[in-house]
Design an enzyme around this catalytic site. Structure first.
Site, mmCIF file in Angstrom:
data_model
loop_
_atom_site.group_PDB
_atom_site.id
_atom_site.type_symbol
_atom_site.label_atom_id
_atom_site.label_comp_id
_atom_site.label_asym_id
_atom_site.label_seq_id
_atom_site.Cartn_x
_atom_site.Cartn_y
_atom_site.Cartn_z
ATOM 1 N N GLU A 166 15.276 -15.142 -3.722
ATOM 2 C CA GLU A 166 15.471 -13.730 -4.039
ATOM 3 C C GLU A 166 16.832 -13.144 -4.217
ATOM 4 O O GLU A 166 17.088 -12.508 -5.441
ATOM 5 C CB GLU A 166 14.603 -12.902 -3.044
ATOM 6 C CG GLU A 166 13.142 -12.926 -3.220
ATOM 7 C CD GLU A 166 12.353 -12.133 -1.984
ATOM 8 O OE1 GLU A 166 11.043 -12.320 -1.970
ATOM 9 O OE2 GLU A 166 12.916 -11.360 -1.357
ATOM 10 N N ASN A 189 6.210 2.274 -1.409
ATOM 11 C CA ASN A 189 6.431 2.209 0.027
ATOM 12 C C ASN A 189 7.990 2.052 0.073
ATOM 13 O O ASN A 189 8.521 1.376 0.997
ATOM 14 C CB ASN A 189 5.994 1.246 0.816
ATOM 15 C CG ASN A 189 5.897 -0.168 -0.002
ATOM 16 O OD1 ASN A 189 6.664 -0.448 -0.812
ATOM 17 N ND2 ASN A 189 5.461 -1.100 0.678
HETATM 18 P P1 ADP Z 1 5.723 -6.205 2.024
HETATM 19 O O1 ADP Z 1 6.528 -5.681 0.818
HETATM 20 O O2 ADP Z 1 5.648 -5.373 3.199
HETATM 21 O O3 ADP Z 1 6.369 -7.617 2.204
HETATM 22 P P2 ADP Z 1 3.485 -7.372 0.631
HETATM 23 O O4 ADP Z 1 4.519 -8.437 0.439
HETATM 24 O O5 ADP Z 1 2.283 -7.866 1.127
HETATM 25 O O6 ADP Z 1 4.459 -6.327 1.444
HETATM 26 O O7 ADP Z 1 3.232 -7.031 -0.791
HETATM 27 C C1 ADP Z 1 4.469 -6.580 -1.511
HETATM 28 C C2 ADP Z 1 4.166 -5.257 -1.996
HETATM 29 O O8 ADP Z 1 3.103 -4.993 -3.003
HETATM 30 C C3 ADP Z 1 4.108 -4.020 -1.080
HETATM 31 O O9 ADP Z 1 5.643 -3.651 -0.465
HETATM 32 C C4 ADP Z 1 3.681 -3.008 -1.878
HETATM 33 O O10 ADP Z 1 4.843 -2.288 -2.803
HETATM 34 C C5 ADP Z 1 2.722 -3.598 -2.978
HETATM 35 N N1 ADP Z 1 1.342 -3.496 -2.201
HETATM 36 C C6 ADP Z 1 0.771 -4.290 -1.103
HETATM 37 N N2 ADP Z 1 -0.363 -4.179 -0.776
HETATM 38 C C7 ADP Z 1 -0.845 -3.365 -1.533
HETATM 39 C C8 ADP Z 1 -1.929 -2.617 -1.934
HETATM 40 N N3 ADP Z 1 -3.010 -2.683 -1.222
HETATM 41 N N4 ADP Z 1 -2.286 -1.618 -2.738
HETATM 42 C C9 ADP Z 1 -1.236 -1.314 -3.743
HETATM 43 N N5 ADP Z 1 0.093 -1.978 -3.453
HETATM 44 C C10 ADP Z 1 0.286 -2.783 -2.474
#
Ligand code: ADP
Ligand code: MG
Length: 140
Positions: free
Chosen positions: A128, A114
């Site tokens: 971080e 993403n």
């Molecule tokens: P964010 O990056 O929006 O803060 P999170 O901290 O919840 O999201 O998750 C960290 C990273 O883990 C996400 O940016 C994504 O790259 C990965 N990730 C999160 N949820 C999923 C999922 N359901 N399947 C695969 N990868 C995920």
């Protein structure tokens, strides 16, 4: 609102597609200043330490493999309410839920690949930033 700093990472799916400049343009258009930036290739262990908070999640191993697969650009963004503002510019974790004009809406490939990371709170931002940058490298 106070001036803040937040840690941003342009992830391998985006560096591979040569999107660093287009993503940085979105930060700058939103009033975020890039006050430190470097391109590095994380080892899986370094990615694992960075994402340690997620180590019990089912996607942790896949996430660490992905983040160490190709170079990333780590950066410190500064501005008014930078932590929340950056999260707005990034868009929702899953690009299917991200608002129009956000980085993830425009560029992300999937919920995992993403395109960007952004700190989620002042405490995590401080930890971080210190993981990747020394004080000497932060030039506001
Ligand atoms: P964010 O990056 O929006 O803060 P999170 O901290 O919840 O999201 O998750 C960290 C990273 O883990 C996400 O940016 C994504 O790259 C990965 N990730 C999160 N949820 C999923 C999922 N359901 N399947 C695969 N990868 C995920
Ligand atoms: Mg997060």
């Amino acid at each position: 609102m106070a001036t803040e700093r937040t840690l941003s990472i342009i992830k391998p799916d985006a560096t591979r597609r040569n999107l660093t400049g287009q993503i940085n343009a979105k930060f700058e258009a939103a009033g975020l200043r890039i006050v430190a930036q470097k391109r590095i290739h994380l080892t899986k262990a370094q990615a694992g330490k960075f994402y340690e908070v997620h180590k019990e999640r089912p996607f942790y191993d896949e996430l660490c493999d992905f983040m160490s697969s190709e170079p990333v650009v780590v950066q410190v963004l500064e501005g008014e309410g930078a932590i929340a503002r950056n999260r707005e510019v990034m868009g929702a974790t899953n690009p299917a839920n991200a608002a129009d004009g956000t980085i993830r809406k425009d560029f992300a490939l999937s919920v995992g690949e993403n395109s960007v990371h952004g700190s989620d709170a002042p405490e995590t931002a401080a930890v971080e930033i210190a993981y990747f940058f020394s004080g000497l490298e932060l030039v506001g």
